[in-house]
Structure formats: C-alpha cells, structure tokens
Write an enzyme that holds these catalytic residues in place. Sequence first.
Site: not given
Length: 261
Positions: A225-227
């Site tokens: 999702c956001h790494g």
Amino acid sequence: MALRRGFTGLVPRLLAQSEAAAICTQLQAPAWRKEEASSSNGSSGSSWSSFRGFASEVAAAKPLDLSPCDKLSQMPNHNITYDESNHKRLPPSPAGSISPAIMVQAGGRFFYATAARLLALKFILSMSAAADVLAMASLEVDMSGINEGDSVTVKWRGKPVFIRHRTDAEIAEANGVALSELRDPQTDAERVVDPKYLVVVGVCTHLGCVPIAGAGEYNGWFCPCHGSHYDISGRIRKGPAPTNLEVPEYRFLGDGKAIIG
C-alpha cells in the site's frame, strides 16, 4: 304525688353525699381550709364549704382497688404498679453465658453479611467478560505443523497473526543487524520466546494494511500500500511505518503447541 315521692327520696341521698364530701374535705383539705370550715356557722355553712373542695380531693375518696389504667387516668404519676401475677419473670443470664437475644442478633448480622457478600459477587461477576469473549481472547496453535522456512497466518481477535519457522541463517541474519540501523531499535532476542519461531501481528503500523510475507528488500514482509519494508524479525527497515510489527503475548505449552493471548 309521684313528684313528692321522688323529691322525698332525693333529699337523703344529697345529704349523704354532702356528709361524705365533708369527711373527705376534712381529711385531705389543707390547714387553712380546715380553719375556714371550723369557723363557719350553721349546718348550711359547713355543707356549702364541703362542696367547695377541689376535684382531686373528691376523686381521692373513690375506692383504691382500681386497675393501673384507671389509676393512671385519674392520678397520673410515674409510680405505677402493674399486676404481674400472670407473668413469669426470668432471672438475668449469668456472666459469660450466651443469651437468646445475643443469638438472635448474631443470626441477623450473619444474614445481612451473607446478603452483602452475594450482592458484591453478583456485581463483580457482572463486569467480567462473557464466555464467547473469553473464547476469542486466546488462540491455541500447533507449531509442529509449520515447516522450517515457512510462514502461516492465523486469525486472533479479528486480526491476522504471522508465524514463521525461521532457519538458522535467518536467525543469524536477524541477530547481525546493528541497532543504529533501525528506526525502532529492538534486538531479535527481545521479540521472540524461541528463536526458531517469530510471532507478530500482521498489521502494518503505518495505516493498518496487511503486509505480504516473504517479500520486500529484507526478505521479511512488505506492505504494497505505502511501501513499508520489514526484516525477518518484523522490524521496520524502510518506508513510512513508524514502528516495528507488534509482538503479541504468547507462550509455549509443549508438544509443539503455543497459546497466543
């Protein structure tokens, strides 16, 4: 004729009553009243003075064999004698003995104490968790079914939990990381009970996403999702996540089984 007969019978009665009242007045009247009565002249004067007595003096001439209630209503005072002929007066209990009154009081206090205890227990038990909630509070997992190098995901309290059976190389890799390289410094020994098994909550500490096992730059977990990248010990190494993956409370029971929660 009838009127004359009634009047003839009434006069002796009035004379008798006046004589009795005069006797009571002479017996109970004060000294100044006796002097006044003796100084008066004529039978009519003495009869008239006898009718001038007080009401209490006339009441005292009545018979004295009255009931206690009648005595109280006529001459109220604190010296009242009661008839105890039909009563049984028991002697006082000897010193050191237990009287029936003490036993009754003790029984009542025991009853009240028992009722208060039951109310307190009911109140305390009403605040405890229900059976279905307690059943979800812990989870038993068979660790022996997880092969070395594999990861499984179980559900505990509505959240995913990652369990990884780590190899010796993965354990050595986790222990070889310097704390200065970590955003949330924590040794591998602080995060495990048995070094072979890592148990972490599978929720990303950034926005609550579920990371992917065996992915990322550190061969641990990766949140697409956001790494956010986590290593083999579940520690954040790269990305926006502020802290490491949460380690739940767990313990081993033996025979390859563990309880989470």
